[in-house]
Design an enzyme around this catalytic site. Structure first.
Site, short mmCIF file in Angstrom:
data_model
loop_
_atom_site.label_atom_id
_atom_site.label_comp_id
_atom_site.label_asym_id
_atom_site.label_seq_id
_atom_site.Cartn_x
_atom_site.Cartn_y
_atom_site.Cartn_z
N ASP A 12 0.79 -1.25 0.00
CA ASP A 12 0.00 0.00 0.00
C ASP A 12 0.82 1.30 0.00
O ASP A 12 0.51 2.23 0.76
CB ASP A 12 -0.97 0.02 1.19
CG ASP A 12 -1.98 -1.12 1.15
OD1 ASP A 12 -1.95 -1.95 0.22
OD2 ASP A 12 -2.83 -1.20 2.08
N ASP A 50 -4.54 -0.83 -1.88
CA ASP A 50 -5.83 -0.69 -1.22
C ASP A 50 -6.77 -0.07 -2.25
O ASP A 50 -6.41 0.92 -2.91
CB ASP A 50 -5.63 0.25 0.00
CG ASP A 50 -6.58 -0.01 1.14
OD1 ASP A 50 -6.87 -1.18 1.45
OD2 ASP A 50 -7.03 0.99 1.76
N HIS A 52 -10.77 0.72 -2.79
CA HIS A 52 -12.14 0.71 -2.27
C HIS A 52 -13.16 1.34 -3.22
O HIS A 52 -12.88 2.38 -3.81
CB HIS A 52 -12.22 1.50 -0.95
CG HIS A 52 -11.35 0.96 0.15
ND1 HIS A 52 -11.41 -0.34 0.57
CD2 HIS A 52 -10.40 1.57 0.94
CE1 HIS A 52 -10.55 -0.51 1.58
NE2 HIS A 52 -9.92 0.61 1.80
N HIS A 56 -17.66 2.59 0.71
CA HIS A 56 -17.14 1.39 1.38
C HIS A 56 -17.50 1.40 2.88
O HIS A 56 -17.48 2.47 3.52
CB HIS A 56 -15.62 1.31 1.21
CG HIS A 56 -15.04 0.00 1.61
ND1 HIS A 56 -14.47 -0.21 2.83
CD2 HIS A 56 -14.99 -1.18 0.95
CE1 HIS A 56 -14.08 -1.48 2.91
NE2 HIS A 56 -14.37 -2.09 1.78
N HIS A 85 -10.76 6.92 1.50
CA HIS A 85 -9.38 6.83 0.99
C HIS A 85 -9.30 5.75 -0.09
O HIS A 85 -10.15 4.85 -0.13
CB HIS A 85 -8.40 6.50 2.13
CG HIS A 85 -8.63 5.15 2.73
ND1 HIS A 85 -9.60 4.91 3.65
CD2 HIS A 85 -8.03 3.95 2.50
CE1 HIS A 85 -9.61 3.63 3.98
NE2 HIS A 85 -8.67 3.02 3.29
N LYS A 110 -7.00 -5.05 -3.04
CA LYS A 110 -7.77 -5.57 -1.90
C LYS A 110 -8.67 -4.48 -1.36
O LYS A 110 -8.40 -3.29 -1.55
CB LYS A 110 -6.83 -6.09 -0.82
CG LYS A 110 -5.92 -5.00 -0.28
CD LYS A 110 -4.92 -5.53 0.70
CE LYS A 110 -4.04 -4.43 1.23
NZ LYS A 110 -4.74 -3.36 1.96
N CYS A 155 -2.04 -2.65 7.64
CA CYS A 155 -1.92 -3.61 6.53
C CYS A 155 -0.63 -4.42 6.55
O CYS A 155 -0.65 -5.60 6.21
CB CYS A 155 -2.14 -2.89 5.20
SG CYS A 155 -3.87 -2.36 5.05
C1 VGL Z 1 -4.70 0.72 5.63
C2 VGL Z 1 -6.31 1.60 7.00
C3 VGL Z 1 -7.25 1.48 6.01
C4 VGL Z 1 -3.27 0.32 5.45
C5 VGL Z 1 -5.64 0.57 4.63
O1 VGL Z 1 -2.81 0.25 4.29
O2 VGL Z 1 -2.59 0.09 6.48
N1 VGL Z 1 -5.05 1.22 6.82
N2 VGL Z 1 -6.91 0.96 4.84
ZN ZN Z 2 -8.37 0.97 3.26
#
Ligand code: VGL
Ligand code: ZN
Length: 201
Positions: A12, A50, A52, A56, A85, A110, A155
């Protein structure tokens, strides 16, 4: 296959997790040069993204009574609510512009199911729904996984813990990770990773 045991999993490293992004992680962009330097040493390279849909269920904006960073109970357990996000196709969801993405063998997205979040690169937050990454890595012959990226305590940690449970030999390269650190989440994540036998180097 023997020479293809080591995989680097870049988690990410997207604009929304970097300074100026919707869910900025302090120093998130600082991991980019080190990750770029690490890539050449790994025969298998996977990047996660990430990803979404609008509305979401992990977004606070989808819960009228809630604000970002509230904790709610979902069918599958506790879930932190985040600012919107990494909307699919948005600039925020794009990789940091200095990240070398060309060397990626595989880009795994994901968090695309509206009703369940997915911190881990292996399973969604219900701990059941697989992303397919385990199968990919096993078919490539990967046995040792090194994790880098964002965020250490979400993550990266959830991915490393799942990988350890799945029987991979797991390392997290701490200097190439940055944390959100919400209410002690970083200390907790580090303790859980140590207890699971993850090497924090
Ligand atoms: C993440 C919060 C929400 C991450 C992703 O990449 O750690 N944290 N979505
Ligand atoms: Zn996320």
């Amino acid at each position: 296959m023997g020479d293809e045991m080591d995989a680097l999993i870049v988690v990410d490293v997207q604009n929304d997790f970097c300074p100026g992004g919707a869910l900025a992680v302090a120093g998130g962009d600082e991991v980019v040069p080190e990750i770029n330097r690490m890539l050449a040493a790994f025969p298998i390279r996977v990047f996660t993204q990430d990803w979404h849909p609008a509305g979401h269920s992990s977004f606070a904006s989808s819960h009228p009574a809630c604000v970002p960073f509230d904790l709610v109970e979902m069918d599958y357990g506790p879930q932190v609510l985040w600012p919107d996000h990494c909307l699919q196709g948005s600039d925020g969801a794009a990789f940091h512009e200095d990240l070398e993405v060309a060397p990626a063998d595989m880009i795994l997205r994901k968090g695309f199911r509206s009703d369940v979040d997915s911190y881990s690169a292996f399973f969604e937050n219900d701990h059941e729904t697989p992303t397919g990454l385990e199968g990919y890595l096993r078919s490539r012959g990967a046995t040792r996984l090194t994790f880098v990226g964002l965020a250490t305590d979400y993550c990266v940690a959830w991915s490393a813990l799942d990988a350890a449970r799945l029987g991979f030999d797991v390392t997290v390269k701490m200097s190439a990770c940055r944390a959100i650190d919400l209410d002690g989440s970083l200390e907790r994540a580090l303790a859980e990773m140590r207890a699971a036998g993850v090497a924090l180097v």
